[in-house]
Motif scaffolding. Sequence first.
Motif, short mmCIF file in Angstrom:
data_model
loop_
_atom_site.label_atom_id
_atom_site.label_comp_id
_atom_site.label_asym_id
_atom_site.label_seq_id
_atom_site.Cartn_x
_atom_site.Cartn_y
_atom_site.Cartn_z
N SER A 158 0.84 -1.21 0.01
CA SER A 158 -0.26 -0.17 -0.11
C SER A 158 0.85 1.33 -0.05
N GLY A 159 0.44 2.29 0.02
CA GLY A 159 1.03 3.58 -0.20
C GLY A 159 1.82 3.84 1.14
N THR A 160 1.73 3.40 2.29
CA THR A 160 2.38 3.61 3.53
C THR A 160 3.72 2.87 3.22
N TRP B 11 5.92 5.09 1.28
CA TRP B 11 6.26 6.42 2.29
C TRP B 11 7.57 5.99 2.81
N PHE C 48 -2.75 12.85 6.70
CA PHE C 48 -1.79 12.13 5.83
C PHE C 48 -0.17 12.41 6.01
N VAL D 288 2.99 16.74 1.21
CA VAL D 288 1.78 15.96 0.53
C VAL D 288 1.21 16.77 -0.61
N ASN E 218 -1.37 16.21 -2.49
CA ASN E 218 -3.08 16.21 -2.30
C ASN E 218 -3.17 15.72 -1.17
N THR F 242 -5.62 14.24 1.38
CA THR F 242 -6.64 13.65 1.11
C THR F 242 -7.59 13.90 2.36
N ASP G 97 4.60 13.31 -1.45
CA ASP G 97 3.32 12.07 -1.45
C ASP G 97 2.18 12.69 -2.56
N ILE H 51 0.19 10.41 -3.46
CA ILE H 51 -0.72 8.98 -3.59
C ILE H 51 -2.11 9.38 -4.03
N SER H 52 -2.86 10.56 -3.62
CA SER H 52 -4.07 10.69 -4.18
C SER H 52 -4.06 11.73 -5.18
N GLN I 104 -4.72 2.91 -5.56
CA GLN I 104 -6.29 2.98 -5.31
C GLN I 104 -6.85 4.39 -5.52
N LYS I 105 -6.15 5.55 -5.91
CA LYS I 105 -6.89 6.78 -5.82
C LYS I 105 -7.34 7.05 -7.42
C1 LIG Z 1 -4.40 7.08 0.78
C2 LIG Z 1 -3.32 7.79 1.19
C3 LIG Z 1 -2.26 7.43 1.98
C4 LIG Z 1 -2.02 6.02 2.28
O1 LIG Z 1 -1.91 5.00 1.46
P1 LIG Z 1 -2.32 3.63 1.98
O2 LIG Z 1 -2.45 2.83 0.44
O3 LIG Z 1 -3.53 3.66 2.76
O4 LIG Z 1 -1.08 2.91 2.63
C5 LIG Z 1 -1.29 8.28 2.09
N1 LIG Z 1 -1.14 9.36 1.66
C6 LIG Z 1 -2.33 9.87 1.04
C7 LIG Z 1 -2.27 11.56 0.60
C8 LIG Z 1 -3.23 9.27 0.78
O5 LIG Z 1 -4.28 9.67 0.03
#
Ligand SMILES: *Cc1c(COP(=O)(O)O)cnc(C)c1O
Length: 402
Positions: A69-71, A74, A96, A149, A151, A153, A180, A182-183, A205-206
């Motif tokens: 996952s995104g974590t 990181w 986040f 970060v 975006n 979230t 980051d 991620i989203s 997943q975003k």
């Molecule tokens: C979803 C998200 C995360 C966490 O990602 P996971 O896949 O839940 O580990 C981290 N940072 C941002 C900005 C996110 O939107």
Amino acid sequence: MIKLDFHPAGRHFLQIPGPSPVPDRILRAMSYPTIDHRGPEFGALGLRVLEGIRKIFKTTQPVVIYPASGTGAWEAALVNTLSPGDAVLMFETGQFATLWKKLADNLGLAPEFLGLPGDQGWRHGVQPGMIEARLRADTGHLIKAVCVVHNETSTGATSDIAAVRRAIDAAGHPALLMVDTISGLGCADYRHDEWGVDVTVSGSQKGLMLPPGISFNVASEKALAASKHARMPRSFWGWTEILEMNRTGYWPYTPNTNLLYGLSEAIDMILDEGLDNVFARHARLGEACRRAVRAWGLEIQCAEPACYSPVLTGVIMPEGIDADVVRKIIYERFDMSLGTGLGKVKGRMFRIGHLGDCNDLTLMATLAGCEMGLRLAGVALAASGLPPAMEYLASQPGGRLA
Ligand SMILES: *Cc1c(COP(=O)(O)O)cnc(C)c1O
């Protein structure tokens, strides 16, 4: 026992800001057979996704894909580039940013959390001026990385990454810039190379419309050089071995084959629509959503218009209304999931996701569900939010022929 086939009719509305709805095309691609990850077909798939994903990050650098996952990504960004006890400057934009800082703490780094006073940090984007001032004061260059970060979230604020780069350069500071997105990736414009980002972190997943389970690092030449003498312990996350194996389309361990089929499909979908069209669609949905929220007479969590997120909108509840009660009513009556308030804003707001596989009518249905639910929860709305959202959407270029 909870039944997992509990949606009686129609589609569940998954309007949380990730995981976002997975298009049928991607689900079908993911149902291809799981093949030998050392065989010839796999190498071709690996090379295809490793090449294609660079266009989404706007980079000529190699992209590292983790089955995590995104974590995980990181953590990978930090352990590949830093050494135990290193000072890291992080900016508090919301939950986040807070979790990434906690992860840095857990790893034995020394993160410093910069932010606006009071609850303002969670209502604004990153403030490049504050970063520049802090870096200017760090005359000994003890700070090894600036982490932000793109975006946020948890609040719905999208920060200006190019401005953060300019702030670091204006201070003449050598710290790495880690972002980051991620989203943000696949929803808002993102330019790893042009913006001078050293490590980009993202997830599946975003905006990429995939199920959770893969995440990414993109490293600049400077970050790759830093990784050669970084002393944080790392094994699974180590870039060197992965990048070496990736040259021929393989990984040092078993990658998640079926998600990579999905990634290949997602890249095709995004590039076929055109990145700029994807961003314009998200911007249009975000603006329409905010017009509805304003018509309701409710407040938007992000208080800085330049930072309004095209990914999600945070809606603050009037005093005395529990946002999670509203969400529960909407879930039970209209089969729609909305994002809960996270961390400091738990119960005070909910989040409407308008990312990924969403169009104008998805948003209108989502807003209708929110409006009905808010009324059922006893929230006094100033007016219907639907007409202004409809008028805005109809006035904009969009849709199939845009
Ligand atoms: C979803 C998200 C995360 C966490 O990602 P996971 O896949 O839940 O580990 C981290 N940072 C941002 C900005 C996110 O939107």
